[in-house]
Motif scaffolding. Structure first.
Motif, PDB file in Angstrom:
ATOM      1  N   TRP A  35       0.825  -1.212   0.000  1.00 28.04           N
ATOM      2  CA  TRP A  35       0.000   0.000   0.000  1.00 28.04           C
ATOM      3  C   TRP A  35       0.855   1.257   0.000  1.00 28.04           C
ATOM      4  O   TRP A  35       0.510   2.255  -0.646  1.00 28.04           O
ATOM      5  CB  TRP A  35      -0.952  -0.002   1.200  1.00 28.04           C
ATOM      6  CG  TRP A  35      -2.154  -0.856   0.979  1.00 28.04           C
ATOM      7  CD1 TRP A  35      -2.417  -2.073   1.527  1.00 28.04           C
ATOM      8  CD2 TRP A  35      -3.257  -0.584   0.128  1.00 28.04           C
ATOM      9  NE1 TRP A  35      -3.598  -2.562   1.070  1.00 28.04           N
ATOM     10  CE2 TRP A  35      -4.142  -1.673   0.205  1.00 28.04           C
ATOM     11  CE3 TRP A  35      -3.575   0.480  -0.714  1.00 28.04           C
ATOM     12  CZ2 TRP A  35      -5.335  -1.712  -0.519  1.00 28.04           C
ATOM     13  CZ3 TRP A  35      -4.770   0.424  -1.434  1.00 28.04           C
ATOM     14  CH2 TRP A  35      -5.615  -0.649  -1.321  1.00 28.04           C
ATOM     15  N   GLU A  38       2.143   1.721  -3.478  1.00 29.34           N
ATOM     16  CA  GLU A  38       1.046   2.180  -4.338  1.00 29.34           C
ATOM     17  C   GLU A  38       0.738   3.654  -4.079  1.00 29.34           C
ATOM     18  O   GLU A  38       0.516   4.418  -5.022  1.00 29.34           O
ATOM     19  CB  GLU A  38      -0.201   1.328  -4.096  1.00 29.34           C
ATOM     20  CG  GLU A  38      -1.380   1.706  -4.954  1.00 29.34           C
ATOM     21  CD  GLU A  38      -1.179   1.455  -6.437  1.00 29.34           C
ATOM     22  OE1 GLU A  38      -1.857   2.125  -7.234  1.00 29.34           O
ATOM     23  OE2 GLU A  38      -0.343   0.604  -6.798  1.00 29.34           O
ATOM     24  N   ALA A  39       0.742   4.054  -2.829  1.00 24.41           N
ATOM     25  CA  ALA A  39       0.491   5.460  -2.491  1.00 24.41           C
ATOM     26  C   ALA A  39       1.585   6.358  -3.063  1.00 24.41           C
ATOM     27  O   ALA A  39       1.305   7.443  -3.588  1.00 24.41           O
ATOM     28  CB  ALA A  39       0.399   5.627  -0.977  1.00 24.41           C
ATOM     29  N   ALA A  41       3.414   5.740  -5.718  1.00 29.04           N
ATOM     30  CA  ALA A  41       3.235   5.767  -7.168  1.00 29.04           C
ATOM     31  C   ALA A  41       2.095   6.717  -7.553  1.00 29.04           C
ATOM     32  O   ALA A  41       2.215   7.486  -8.515  1.00 29.04           O
ATOM     33  CB  ALA A  41       2.955   4.364  -7.699  1.00 29.04           C
ATOM     34  N   GLN A  42       1.004   6.679  -6.794  1.00 30.13           N
ATOM     35  CA  GLN A  42      -0.117   7.575  -7.077  1.00 30.13           C
ATOM     36  C   GLN A  42       0.269   9.038  -6.838  1.00 30.13           C
ATOM     37  O   GLN A  42      -0.154   9.929  -7.577  1.00 30.13           O
ATOM     38  CB  GLN A  42      -1.331   7.204  -6.220  1.00 30.13           C
ATOM     39  CG  GLN A  42      -1.975   5.900  -6.598  1.00 30.13           C
ATOM     40  CD  GLN A  42      -2.598   5.921  -7.979  1.00 30.13           C
ATOM     41  OE1 GLN A  42      -2.999   6.963  -8.490  1.00 30.13           O
ATOM     42  NE2 GLN A  42      -2.658   4.764  -8.610  1.00 30.13           N
ATOM     43  N   LYS A  43       1.086   9.288  -5.808  1.00 28.94           N
ATOM     44  CA  LYS A  43       1.534  10.658  -5.537  1.00 28.94           C
ATOM     45  C   LYS A  43       2.412  11.164  -6.672  1.00 28.94           C
ATOM     46  O   LYS A  43       2.269  12.311  -7.114  1.00 28.94           O
ATOM     47  CB  LYS A  43       2.292  10.724  -4.215  1.00 28.94           C
ATOM     48  CG  LYS A  43       2.688  12.140  -3.838  1.00 28.94           C
ATOM     49  CD  LYS A  43       3.449  12.169  -2.531  1.00 28.94           C
ATOM     50  CE  LYS A  43       3.816  13.558  -2.098  1.00 28.94           C
ATOM     51  NZ  LYS A  43       4.407  14.399  -3.103  1.00 28.94           N
ATOM     52  N   GLU A  44       3.318  10.315  -7.164  1.00 32.52           N
ATOM     53  CA  GLU A  44       4.160  10.712  -8.289  1.00 32.52           C
ATOM     54  C   GLU A  44       3.312  11.014  -9.520  1.00 32.52           C
ATOM     55  O   GLU A  44       3.559  11.982 -10.238  1.00 32.52           O
ATOM     56  CB  GLU A  44       5.172   9.614  -8.608  1.00 32.52           C
ATOM     57  CG  GLU A  44       6.263   9.463  -7.570  1.00 32.52           C
ATOM     58  CD  GLU A  44       7.169   8.268  -7.838  1.00 32.52           C
ATOM     59  OE1 GLU A  44       7.059   7.667  -8.935  1.00 32.52           O
ATOM     60  OE2 GLU A  44       7.983   7.944  -6.966  1.00 32.52           O
ATOM     61  N   ARG A  45       2.305  10.187  -9.756  1.00 33.42           N
ATOM     62  CA  ARG A  45       1.421  10.407 -10.902  1.00 33.42           C
ATOM     63  C   ARG A  45       0.657  11.720 -10.733  1.00 33.42           C
ATOM     64  O   ARG A  45       0.517  12.502 -11.675  1.00 33.42           O
ATOM     65  CB  ARG A  45       0.440   9.243 -11.031  1.00 33.42           C
ATOM     66  CG  ARG A  45      -0.503   9.364 -12.192  1.00 33.42           C
ATOM     67  CD  ARG A  45      -1.342   8.080 -12.349  1.00 33.42           C
ATOM     68  NE  ARG A  45      -2.239   8.202 -13.448  1.00 33.42           N
ATOM     69  CZ  ARG A  45      -3.518   8.575 -13.362  1.00 33.42           C
ATOM     70  NH1 ARG A  45      -4.032   8.829 -12.184  1.00 33.42           N
ATOM     71  NH2 ARG A  45      -4.270   8.659 -14.429  1.00 33.42           N
ATOM     72  N   ALA A  46       0.160  11.976  -9.532  1.00 35.61           N
ATOM     73  CA  ALA A  46      -0.578  13.216  -9.274  1.00 35.61           C
ATOM     74  C   ALA A  46       0.331  14.433  -9.453  1.00 35.61           C
ATOM     75  O   ALA A  46      -0.092  15.446 -10.023  1.00 35.61           O
ATOM     76  CB  ALA A  46      -1.162  13.199  -7.869  1.00 35.61           C
TER      77      ALA A  46
END
Length: 94
Positions: A35, A38-39, A41-46
């Motif tokens: 998790w 994943e968090a 990775a999502q922060k980098e994408r955002a």
């Protein structure tokens, strides 16, 4: 149940309980790690999308300024013709 019989069963039972605790702890640790990754990775994408959005906004502002300048130039050349073009333009304004 005599004490010796109790102790003979409690050893394997304690081992089973300890093994279960270790397995559950490992599962929770791995789940937390997944998790967390994943968090991140999502922060980098955002962050990347926020940068793209800022770039798009800057480009849009520049295009709007260029369009305003072009309209000003066209109006100074032939205002009546520009008014006719605007009246016949079927593009919806947003």
């Amino acid at each position: 149940m005599p004490a010796s019989e109790f102790f003979s069963y409690s050893g394997p039972a304690a081992t089973f309980v300890a093994a279960t605790v270790v397995v559950l702890a490992a599962f929770r640790t791995n789940t937390a790690k997944v998790w967390r990754e994943e968090a991140e990775a999502q922060k980098e994408r955002a962050d990347r999308l926020a940068g793209d959005l800022a770039e798009i906004k800057a480009r849009l502002a520049r295009i709007e300024a260029e369009n305003a300048r072009l309209i000003q130039i066209l109006t100074s050349l032939d205002p009546a013709r520009l008014a006719v073009v605007r009246l016949t333009d079927d593009t919806p304004e947003a």
